[in-house]
Design a protein around this motif. Structure first.
Motif, PDB file in Angstrom:
ATOM      1  N   ARG A 256       0.829  -1.207   0.000  1.00  0.00           N
ATOM      2  CA  ARG A 256       0.000   0.000   0.000  1.00  0.00           C
ATOM      3  C   ARG A 256       0.865   1.261   0.000  1.00  0.00           C
ATOM      4  O   ARG A 256       0.560   2.245  -0.674  1.00  0.00           O
ATOM      5  N   PHE A 257       1.964   1.235   0.761  1.00  0.00           N
ATOM      6  CA  PHE A 257       2.867   2.381   0.834  1.00  0.00           C
ATOM      7  C   PHE A 257       3.485   2.671  -0.536  1.00  0.00           C
ATOM      8  O   PHE A 257       3.507   3.815  -0.994  1.00  0.00           O
ATOM      9  N   LEU A 258       3.990   1.621  -1.199  1.00  0.00           N
ATOM     10  CA  LEU A 258       4.636   1.814  -2.496  1.00  0.00           C
ATOM     11  C   LEU A 258       3.641   2.268  -3.564  1.00  0.00           C
ATOM     12  O   LEU A 258       3.959   3.107  -4.410  1.00  0.00           O
ATOM     13  N   LEU A 259       2.429   1.714  -3.526  1.00  0.00           N
ATOM     14  CA  LEU A 259       1.414   2.147  -4.487  1.00  0.00           C
ATOM     15  C   LEU A 259       1.075   3.618  -4.287  1.00  0.00           C
ATOM     16  O   LEU A 259       0.922   4.373  -5.259  1.00  0.00           O
ATOM     17  N   ASP A 260       0.955   4.016  -3.029  1.00  0.00           N
ATOM     18  CA  ASP A 260       0.654   5.418  -2.739  1.00  0.00           C
ATOM     19  C   ASP A 260       1.820   6.319  -3.116  1.00  0.00           C
ATOM     20  O   ASP A 260       1.639   7.414  -3.677  1.00  0.00           O
ATOM     21  N   TYR A 261       3.047   5.862  -2.843  1.00  0.00           N
ATOM     22  CA  TYR A 261       4.244   6.645  -3.149  1.00  0.00           C
ATOM     23  C   TYR A 261       4.364   6.862  -4.660  1.00  0.00           C
ATOM     24  O   TYR A 261       4.687   7.959  -5.123  1.00  0.00           O
ATOM     25  N   ARG A 262       4.102   5.831  -5.429  1.00  0.00           N
ATOM     26  CA  ARG A 262       4.185   5.950  -6.889  1.00  0.00           C
ATOM     27  C   ARG A 262       3.126   6.894  -7.435  1.00  0.00           C
ATOM     28  O   ARG A 262       3.285   7.461  -8.520  1.00  0.00           O
ATOM     29  N   GLY A 263       2.053   7.078  -6.696  1.00  0.00           N
ATOM     30  CA  GLY A 263       0.989   7.949  -7.165  1.00  0.00           C
ATOM     31  C   GLY A 263       1.169   9.409  -6.801  1.00  0.00           C
ATOM     32  O   GLY A 263       0.304  10.238  -7.102  1.00  0.00           O
ATOM     33  N   THR A 264       2.297   9.745  -6.155  1.00  0.00           N
ATOM     34  CA  THR A 264       2.535  11.145  -5.737  1.00  0.00           C
ATOM     35  C   THR A 264       3.775  11.687  -6.433  1.00  0.00           C
ATOM     36  O   THR A 264       4.630  12.317  -5.801  1.00  0.00           O
ATOM     37  N   THR A 265       3.917  11.457  -7.729  1.00  0.00           N
ATOM     38  CA  THR A 265       5.082  11.939  -8.482  1.00  0.00           C
ATOM     39  C   THR A 265       5.047  13.471  -8.581  1.00  0.00           C
ATOM     40  O   THR A 265       4.002  14.107  -8.436  1.00  0.00           O
ATOM     41  N   GLY A 266       6.228  14.020  -8.837  1.00  0.00           N
ATOM     42  CA  GLY A 266       6.328  15.464  -9.013  1.00  0.00           C
ATOM     43  C   GLY A 266       6.466  16.248  -7.732  1.00  0.00           C
ATOM     44  O   GLY A 266       6.402  17.488  -7.741  1.00  0.00           O
ATOM     45  N   ARG A 267       6.694  15.534  -6.610  1.00  0.00           N
ATOM     46  CA  ARG A 267       6.855  16.211  -5.319  1.00  0.00           C
ATOM     47  C   ARG A 267       8.179  15.778  -4.710  1.00  0.00           C
ATOM     48  O   ARG A 267       8.727  14.730  -5.066  1.00  0.00           O
TER      49      ARG A 267
END
Length: 446
Positions: A256-267
């Motif tokens: 869940r952490f990695l999926l969420d992390y991949r979805g917050t690009t550009g920061r």
């Protein structure tokens, strides 16, 4: 067509209509009752063939027969409790004692004995039967939910909160059985009649633990993390499954952490990590709580005996040597298969990993339950001394019944699998539950 044939056809049609009008939950309990009747038949047949054993001088009745093997340890706990001092063998190591057995089942059965005056086999057997009935309902819910999650919303994870009442209501258990999920029904039936399923009606902790484990799995796939946390406590106090549960939940949090992390690009990196932690901290909290639950029983044994390794030392008393991860599997593979043993073991592990990656598994078991299968299998490979009781210890891998039933929609195929499992019970009870002393003394435990 003569009047008798018309009457018979009408009666058959009316019966089918009545049967399909029954609510789904009655079908599930009907399958469960039938499975336990077959288990009673199997135990009764084999028990009448029993010769002299440590528990009897000859044939045994059903209640006598289900009360042997480890059931005797549970009886000791129910009647006497746990020792405050660990027994020491002549060699200076901890000897076999009740601390290897978790407390929830024997204490529950002990309470029933005090209230009813029943004997241990009766009280323990009734507790197991009642837990098994609840398990049948929960298993249906898991298999009915798993197919949808595995094929539809895996990335989303199905994590929207669902209350316990809505979870049960959403299964449609009160709906007419004509709308039953046949895949879920067949998969549930397979778990209930698998070759080691007779253990679910004996005074063993397996039935109670399977009930809590199934409840935990259903709450997990339906997104109720609070209920998951609550069920972790009895699950980890009924059988030693806390470590693989914690590992599976840890893997789920990382996912869940990695999926969420991949979805917050550009920061910035730190902001992405902080955001992902805020989004997934609940999963981490449940995983850490599972770790605490896994350590609860060893901690209680330490507090009661004053010895920090009271539980682990007791567990290894049955194998006669200290715990060495993986080593017992390698040793036993050489014992049974000779020099090629370790290679055969490696091929079996690779084969399991391949099966878990097949489309059938990926489309019938959601990711969180696949992690459980991986974690529990790894746990067995690391800590278990493989012997005849290994078959019984595979019961928590019940999600794999789904892919087996999904291989074909053919009723003939599914009925054949179930029939094979029923016959397997005769082999398991007749071979392992039935006591037959070995030349070296003792017998292989079930």
């Amino acid at each position: 067509m003569n009047p008798a044939q018309l009457l018979a056809r009408h009666a058959a049609s009316s019966f089918r209509r009545w049967l399909t009008d029954l609510p789904i939950w009655t079908w599930l309990l009907g399958v469960y009752v039938a499975s336990r009747i077959w288990g009673w038949i199997v135990f009764t047949i084999v028990g009448r063939q029993q010769q002299a054993s440590p528990w009897s001088d000859g044939p045994m009745s059903y209640l006598q027969y289900i009360g042997i093997w480890d059931s005797d340890w549970y009886r000791h706990i129910a009647e006497i409790g746990y020792p405050s001092t660990l027994p020491i063998s002549a060699g200076g190591t901890v000897d076999q004692n009740p601390w290897a057995f978790y407390p929830l089942f024997p204490m529950t059965a002990s309470g029933l004995m005090k209230v009813t005056g029943w004997s241990w086999p009766m009280a323990g057997g009734v507790v197991s039967l009642l837990c098994g009935a609840v398990t049948a309902i929960l298993l249906y819910g898991i298999f009915a939910s798993s197919w949808t999650l595995a094929t539809g919303s895996e990335d989303a994870g199905g994590e929207q909160y669902v209350s316990p009442r809505r979870i049960l209501h959403g299964l449609g258990l009160r709906q007419p059985a004509r709308g039953v999920d046949r895949f879920a029904l067949w998969s549930t039936a397979l778990v209930l009649v698998n070759p080691v399923a007779p253990i679910l009606q004996t005074p063993y902790a397996e039935s109670m633990n399977l009930m809590f484990l199934a409840g935990f799995a259903l709450a997990l796939v339906r997104g109720n993390l609070l209920l998951c946390s609550l069920l972790l406590v009895p699950t980890c106090l009924s059988r030693p499954v806390g470590v693989p549960l914690a590992a599976a939940l840890g893997l789920w949090w990382v996912t869940r952490f990695l999926l969420d992390y991949r979805g917050t690009t550009g920061r910035p990196f730190v902001d992405r990590v902080r955001q992902s932690m805020r989004s997934t901290w609940r999963f981490l909290a449940v995983a850490l709580f599972a770790c605490a639950c896994a350590l609860t029983w060893p901690a209680i044994a330490w507090a009661a005996t004053g010895r920090v390794d009271a539980y682990t030392a007791t567990e290894t008393a049955w194998r006669g040597e200290h715990l060495l991860p993986f080593q017992p599997w390698i040793q036993q593979s050489v014992t049974y298969f000779g020099a090629p043993g370790p290679l055969i073991l490696l091929l079996l592990v690779v084969g399991f990993l391949w099966v878990m990656s097949t489309r059938t598994v990926l489309t019938t078991i959601p990711r969180h339950l696949r992690y459980w299968c991986y974690a529990y299998t790894a746990y067995l490979l690391v800590f278990l001394f493989p012997q005849s009781s290994t078959f019984r210890l595979l019961l928590p891998l019940f999600p794999l019944a789904g892919p087996l039933m999904a291989l074909s929609n053919s009723r003939a195929y599914r009925a054949t699998v179930v029939l094979g499992a029923l016959l397997g019970q005769l082999i398991w009870v007749g071979w392992l539950w039935h006591w037959k002393e070995l030349p070296s003394g003792g017998d292989y435990p079930p």
